[in-house]
Design an enzyme around this catalytic site. Sequence first.
Site, PDB file in Angstrom:
ATOM      1  N   LEU A  68       0.830  -1.212   0.000  1.00 16.90           N
ATOM      2  CA  LEU A  68       0.000   0.000   0.000  1.00 16.90           C
ATOM      3  C   LEU A  68       0.862   1.258   0.000  1.00 16.90           C
ATOM      4  CD1 LEU A  68      -2.665  -1.207   2.601  1.00 16.90           C
ATOM      5  CD2 LEU A  68      -2.796  -1.291   0.108  1.00 16.90           C
ATOM      6  N   PRO A  69       0.246   2.404  -0.308  1.00 20.74           N
ATOM      7  CA  PRO A  69       1.049   3.622  -0.462  1.00 20.74           C
ATOM      8  C   PRO A  69       1.798   4.067   0.806  1.00 20.74           C
ATOM      9  CG  PRO A  69      -1.099   3.907  -1.503  1.00 20.74           C
ATOM     10  CD  PRO A  69      -1.147   2.606  -0.755  1.00 20.74           C
ATOM     11  N   THR A 102       6.427   0.603   1.789  1.00 14.99           N
ATOM     12  CA  THR A 102       7.456   1.401   2.472  1.00 14.99           C
ATOM     13  C   THR A 102       6.731   2.385   3.375  1.00 14.99           C
ATOM     14  OG1 THR A 102       8.934   1.251   0.569  1.00 14.99           O
ATOM     15  CG2 THR A 102       9.398   2.984   2.166  1.00 14.99           C
ATOM     16  N   LYS A 177      15.648   0.007   4.986  1.00 18.61           N
ATOM     17  CA  LYS A 177      15.243   0.422   3.637  1.00 18.61           C
ATOM     18  C   LYS A 177      15.406   1.937   3.451  1.00 18.61           C
ATOM     19  CE  LYS A 177      12.424   1.383   0.108  1.00 18.61           C
ATOM     20  NZ  LYS A 177      11.899   1.003  -1.105  1.00 18.61           N
ATOM     21  N   LYS A 252       9.082  10.979  -0.705  1.00 18.70           N
ATOM     22  CA  LYS A 252       8.386  10.321   0.413  1.00 18.70           C
ATOM     23  C   LYS A 252       9.394   9.588   1.311  1.00 18.70           C
ATOM     24  CE  LYS A 252       5.936   6.039   1.233  1.00 18.70           C
ATOM     25  NZ  LYS A 252       5.415   4.817   0.663  1.00 18.70           N
TER      26      LYS A 252
HETATM   27  P1  NAD Z   1       0.621   2.407  -6.247  1.00 20.89           P
HETATM   28  O1  NAD Z   1       0.051   3.719  -5.851  1.00 20.89           O
HETATM   29  O2  NAD Z   1       0.875   2.124  -7.684  1.00 20.89           O
HETATM   30  O3  NAD Z   1      -0.280   1.200  -5.680  1.00 20.89           O
HETATM   31  C1  NAD Z   1      -0.914   1.218  -4.438  1.00 20.89           C
HETATM   32  C2  NAD Z   1      -2.208   0.425  -4.592  1.00 20.89           C
HETATM   33  O4  NAD Z   1      -2.808   0.300  -3.310  1.00 20.89           O
HETATM   34  C3  NAD Z   1      -3.231   1.108  -5.503  1.00 20.89           C
HETATM   35  O5  NAD Z   1      -3.659   0.195  -6.510  1.00 20.89           O
HETATM   36  C4  NAD Z   1      -4.378   1.475  -4.557  1.00 20.89           C
HETATM   37  O6  NAD Z   1      -5.667   1.412  -5.173  1.00 20.89           O
HETATM   38  C5  NAD Z   1      -4.218   0.407  -3.495  1.00 20.89           C
HETATM   39  N1  NAD Z   1      -4.816   0.740  -2.203  1.00 20.89           N
HETATM   40  C6  NAD Z   1      -4.678   1.851  -1.463  1.00 20.89           C
HETATM   41  N2  NAD Z   1      -5.370   1.730  -0.306  1.00 20.89           N
HETATM   42  C7  NAD Z   1      -5.941   0.503  -0.326  1.00 20.89           C
HETATM   43  C8  NAD Z   1      -6.762  -0.212   0.580  1.00 20.89           C
HETATM   44  N3  NAD Z   1      -7.152   0.307   1.738  1.00 20.89           N
HETATM   45  N4  NAD Z   1      -7.159  -1.451   0.238  1.00 20.89           N
HETATM   46  C9  NAD Z   1      -6.792  -1.995  -0.939  1.00 20.89           C
HETATM   47  N5  NAD Z   1      -6.002  -1.373  -1.834  1.00 20.89           N
HETATM   48  C10 NAD Z   1      -5.598  -0.136  -1.537  1.00 20.89           C
HETATM   49  O7  NAD Z   1       1.983   2.287  -5.400  1.00 20.89           O
HETATM   50  P2  NAD Z   1       3.251   1.346  -5.740  1.00 20.89           P
HETATM   51  O8  NAD Z   1       4.192   2.082  -6.629  1.00 20.89           O
HETATM   52  O9  NAD Z   1       2.765  -0.011  -6.081  1.00 20.89           O
HETATM   53  O10 NAD Z   1       3.958   1.339  -4.300  1.00 20.89           O
HETATM   54  C11 NAD Z   1       3.431   0.560  -3.228  1.00 20.89           C
HETATM   55  C12 NAD Z   1       4.419   0.654  -2.077  1.00 20.89           C
HETATM   56  O11 NAD Z   1       5.709   0.194  -2.519  1.00 20.89           O
HETATM   57  C13 NAD Z   1       4.637   2.091  -1.569  1.00 20.89           C
HETATM   58  O12 NAD Z   1       4.730   2.049  -0.175  1.00 20.89           O
HETATM   59  C14 NAD Z   1       5.957   2.510  -2.224  1.00 20.89           C
HETATM   60  O13 NAD Z   1       6.662   3.472  -1.471  1.00 20.89           O
HETATM   61  C15 NAD Z   1       6.695   1.180  -2.264  1.00 20.89           C
HETATM   62  N6  NAD Z   1       7.712   1.063  -3.316  1.00 20.89           N
HETATM   63  C16 NAD Z   1       7.449   1.489  -4.591  1.00 20.89           C
HETATM   64  C17 NAD Z   1       8.438   1.359  -5.568  1.00 20.89           C
HETATM   65  C18 NAD Z   1       8.172   1.820  -6.986  1.00 20.89           C
HETATM   66  O14 NAD Z   1       9.136   1.882  -7.790  1.00 20.89           O
HETATM   67  N7  NAD Z   1       6.949   2.080  -7.379  1.00 20.89           N
HETATM   68  C19 NAD Z   1       9.687   0.801  -5.246  1.00 20.89           C
HETATM   69  C20 NAD Z   1       9.906   0.334  -3.951  1.00 20.89           C
HETATM   70  C21 NAD Z   1       8.910   0.481  -2.984  1.00 20.89           C
END
Ligand code: NAD
Length: 305
Positions: A68-69, A102, A177, A252
């Site tokens: 999740l975000p 994260t 991390k 973030k």
């Molecule tokens: P994203 O915004 O693409 O995906 C998050 C998903 O969570 C969305 O589809 C949203 O609809 C869903 N969501 C939010 N609240 C929800 C809930 N209560 N129930 C169900 N679904 C819910 O984000 P992402 O890029 O996939 O990143 C996810 C996590 O991974 C973050 O914490 C980010 O910091 C971390 N991260 C991302 C990357 C990257 O390159 N994108 C790399 C490493 C770590």
Amino acid sequence: MQFALKVAFIGLGNMGGPMAINLLKAKFNVTVFDLMPQAVDTLVEKGASSAATAIDAVKDVDVVISMLPAGKHVEALFLGDDKQQGLISVLPKDCLVIDSSTIDTATAQKVGNALAKESIAFIDAPVSGGVGGATAGTLTFIVGGEKDDFERATLVLDKMGKNIFHAGPLGAGQTAKICNNMLLSVLMAGTSEALQLAIDNGLDPKVVSDIMLQSSGRNWTLELYNPCPNVMPNVPSSNGYEGGFMVDLMKKDLGLAMDTAAKSHSVTPMGELAQRLYTKHSEQGKGKLDFSSIFTLFSNPSKKS
Ligand code: NAD
């Protein structure tokens, strides 16, 4: 008891979607939930079962994975808030919860400790490797939690990642991390600054990069992710800074690093400067670009025609 046979995956965004697909490829029985029906449909097409709510998704599961975000989403999902019932009240007692988002260490510890009181195991397992690593199944998992729970989790994590580290107790995964990402931001900004200095003095950035790669300035950004356009093929800088790891996600992570530093009274001037640079860059409308686009912040405006 066998683990990872029945997995609930919650949060199917840029990272969670491809991670869940890798679990399906490994023949796990995966039930998915996301607030965005489109994200769920994509996974169902690949063989996942869908659930109408997160609560329905976790019925009889062995493992729950959340991606999740931010911390507020993870806390609301597991502990509940005024809008939703927390999964804590319905999770099977012997299941294992893996949160790969994260988030701040304090929230990971709060959720983990609350679940532990209900005999539900929890590890924080943030990842490094980005969307490319999530798709290829080569993520690095950085885990905090009990050693036994870490070992139980490896059966699932090794289907989505290549390197799996036990950083220490609950919350240690998140702390490790954000230390890594703070260092990465400093390396990216420093490498950009040095390359632009060379360019401003008439040097070819490719030649300077080759020199630094064989000299003491060598680092990950020069080896695999050069921020200067057209020095390296197949990296975001040579593709208009599209794809990769967004500036706003680095911003973030730097916010999380600075909060951690404030709590531990750590001295982090380099991290603070990187945070200021990334914030300024984001405020200039570059938030959705890859984080190597920080390179463009170093070109001297007075030299621009
Ligand atoms: P994203 O915004 O693409 O995906 C998050 C998903 O969570 C969305 O589809 C949203 O609809 C869903 N969501 C939010 N609240 C929800 C809930 N209560 N129930 C169900 N679904 C819910 O984000 P992402 O890029 O996939 O990143 C996810 C996590 O991974 C973050 O914490 C980010 O910091 C971390 N991260 C991302 C990357 C990257 O390159 N994108 C790399 C490493 C770590």
